[in-house]
Design a protein around this motif. Structure first.
Motif, PDB file in Angstrom:
ATOM      1  N   ARG A   5      -3.213  50.076   5.060  1.00 26.17           N
ATOM      2  CA  ARG A   5      -3.581  49.883   6.460  1.00 26.17           C
ATOM      3  C   ARG A   5      -3.547  48.394   6.759  1.00 26.17           C
ATOM      4  N   ILE A   6      -2.887  48.048   7.847  1.00 29.11           N
ATOM      5  CA  ILE A   6      -2.735  46.654   8.244  1.00 29.11           C
ATOM      6  C   ILE A   6      -3.000  46.564   9.739  1.00 29.11           C
ATOM      7  N   SER A   7      -3.722  45.545  10.155  1.00 29.64           N
ATOM      8  CA  SER A   7      -3.993  45.340  11.571  1.00 29.64           C
ATOM      9  C   SER A   7      -2.908  44.442  12.169  1.00 29.64           C
ATOM     10  N   THR A  59       7.243  48.652  22.804  1.00 28.86           N
ATOM     11  CA  THR A  59       6.486  47.655  22.040  1.00 28.86           C
ATOM     12  C   THR A  59       5.038  48.090  21.867  1.00 28.86           C
ATOM     13  N   ALA A  60       4.417  48.532  22.961  1.00 25.91           N
ATOM     14  CA  ALA A  60       3.020  48.975  22.911  1.00 25.91           C
ATOM     15  C   ALA A  60       2.869  50.213  22.031  1.00 25.91           C
ATOM     16  N   ARG A  61       3.817  51.151  22.128  1.00 24.02           N
ATOM     17  CA  ARG A  61       3.751  52.372  21.323  1.00 24.02           C
ATOM     18  C   ARG A  61       3.934  52.057  19.844  1.00 24.02           C
ATOM     19  N   LEU A  62       4.875  51.144  19.525  1.00 29.11           N
ATOM     20  CA  LEU A  62       5.063  50.748  18.130  1.00 29.11           C
ATOM     21  C   LEU A  62       3.771  50.162  17.580  1.00 29.11           C
ATOM     22  N   HIS A  63       3.106  49.319  18.362  1.00 29.49           N
ATOM     23  CA  HIS A  63       1.825  48.745  17.937  1.00 29.49           C
ATOM     24  C   HIS A  63       0.820  49.852  17.641  1.00 29.49           C
ATOM     25  N   ASP A  64       0.698  50.815  18.558  1.00 30.21           N
ATOM     26  CA  ASP A  64      -0.242  51.931  18.361  1.00 30.21           C
ATOM     27  C   ASP A  64       0.094  52.712  17.095  1.00 30.21           C
ATOM     28  N   LEU A  65       1.376  52.977  16.877  1.00 28.87           N
ATOM     29  CA  LEU A  65       1.784  53.712  15.675  1.00 28.87           C
ATOM     30  C   LEU A  65       1.421  52.946  14.406  1.00 28.87           C
ATOM     31  N   LEU A  66       1.694  51.650  14.393  1.00 27.61           N
ATOM     32  CA  LEU A  66       1.409  50.838  13.207  1.00 27.61           C
ATOM     33  C   LEU A  66      -0.082  50.782  12.899  1.00 27.61           C
ATOM     34  N   GLU A  67      -0.899  50.846  13.950  1.00 25.88           N
ATOM     35  CA  GLU A  67      -2.349  50.795  13.776  1.00 25.88           C
ATOM     36  C   GLU A  67      -2.931  52.142  13.336  1.00 25.88           C
ATOM     37  N   SER A  68      -2.114  53.205  13.369  1.00 29.70           N
ATOM     38  CA  SER A  68      -2.645  54.555  13.209  1.00 29.70           C
ATOM     39  C   SER A  68      -2.706  55.066  11.769  1.00 29.70           C
ATOM     40  N   GLY A  69      -2.161  54.323  10.816  1.00 29.61           N
ATOM     41  CA  GLY A  69      -2.175  54.837   9.449  1.00 29.61           C
ATOM     42  C   GLY A  69      -1.676  53.814   8.449  1.00 29.61           C
ATOM     43  N   GLU A  70      -1.332  54.305   7.262  1.00 30.13           N
ATOM     44  CA  GLU A  70      -0.865  53.430   6.186  1.00 30.13           C
ATOM     45  C   GLU A  70       0.620  53.142   6.353  1.00 30.13           C
ATOM     46  N   ILE A  71       0.970  51.861   6.238  1.00 32.57           N
ATOM     47  CA  ILE A  71       2.336  51.401   6.453  1.00 32.57           C
ATOM     48  C   ILE A  71       3.056  51.247   5.117  1.00 32.57           C
ATOM     49  N   SER A  72       4.283  51.751   5.086  1.00 34.07           N
ATOM     50  CA  SER A  72       5.154  51.503   3.940  1.00 34.07           C
ATOM     51  C   SER A  72       6.571  51.293   4.468  1.00 34.07           C
ATOM     52  N   LEU A  73       7.407  50.686   3.649  1.00 28.71           N
ATOM     53  CA  LEU A  73       8.783  50.369   4.025  1.00 28.71           C
ATOM     54  C   LEU A  73       9.749  51.047   3.077  1.00 28.71           C
ATOM     55  N   ALA A  74      10.912  51.434   3.589  1.00 30.52           N
ATOM     56  CA  ALA A  74      11.979  51.979   2.757  1.00 30.52           C
ATOM     57  C   ALA A  74      13.241  51.160   3.009  1.00 30.52           C
ATOM     58  N   ALA A  75      13.936  50.813   1.943  1.00 25.96           N
ATOM     59  CA  ALA A  75      15.168  50.030   2.042  1.00 25.96           C
ATOM     60  C   ALA A  75      16.319  50.902   2.539  1.00 25.96           C
ATOM     61  N   ILE A  76      17.335  50.242   3.108  1.00 24.69           N
ATOM     62  CA  ILE A  76      18.579  50.930   3.464  1.00 24.69           C
ATOM     63  C   ILE A  76      19.700  50.273   2.661  1.00 24.69           C
ATOM     64  N   ASP A  77      20.935  50.574   3.008  1.00 25.35           N
ATOM     65  CA  ASP A  77      22.064  50.057   2.233  1.00 25.35           C
ATOM     66  C   ASP A  77      22.340  48.565   2.466  1.00 25.35           C
TER      67      ASP A  77
END
Length: 118
Positions: A5-7, A59-77
């Motif tokens: 979780r990240i603020s 932008t506002a929705r992305l912020h809300d989504l990021l605040e809503s749970g645990e964040i992880s990243l997945a690489a692409i090619d």
């Protein structure tokens, strides 16, 4: 890898620690990340008021989504784009934020290059 979780704040210009730049770009731990699978309407170099308004909503929705749970990243090619941003799939609680934004009509799937939003 497990997420954490990240603020987030907003950072329309300049760098940041953990902040949302626009509907498809964030700073995470001082690294600029471009959400790899989507294209959100522009909020900086927009073509018309409607594009800016939709970009602001994304932008506002992305912020809300990021605040809503645990964040992880997945690489692409590819590791980075032409601007040096890291290209990653961004997940919150295991769900793609890009897919959510597309499903909600706030972004479209990235198909290469920039497409006008008007």
């Amino acid at each position: 890898p497990p997420g954490e979780r990240i603020s987030f704040s907003f950072c329309h210009v300049g760098g940041g620690q953990n902040c949302v730049v626009d509907g498809d770009t964030i700073w995470l731990r001082s690294e600029k990340i471009r959400i790899a699978d989507i294209d959100a309407p522009e909020t900086h170099d927009f073509q018309c008021a409607a594009e800016k308004a939709l970009g602001d909503r994304a932008t506002a929705r992305l912020h809300d989504l990021l605040e809503s749970g645990e964040i992880s990243l997945a690489a692409i090619d590819r590791d980075e784009d032409q601007y040096g941003r890291k290209l990653r799939i961004v997940l919150v609680s295991g769900e793609s934020v890009g897919e959510t934004l597309v499903d909600e009509g706030l972004a479209r799937w990235y198909e290469g290059g920039r497409r006008p939003g008007c």
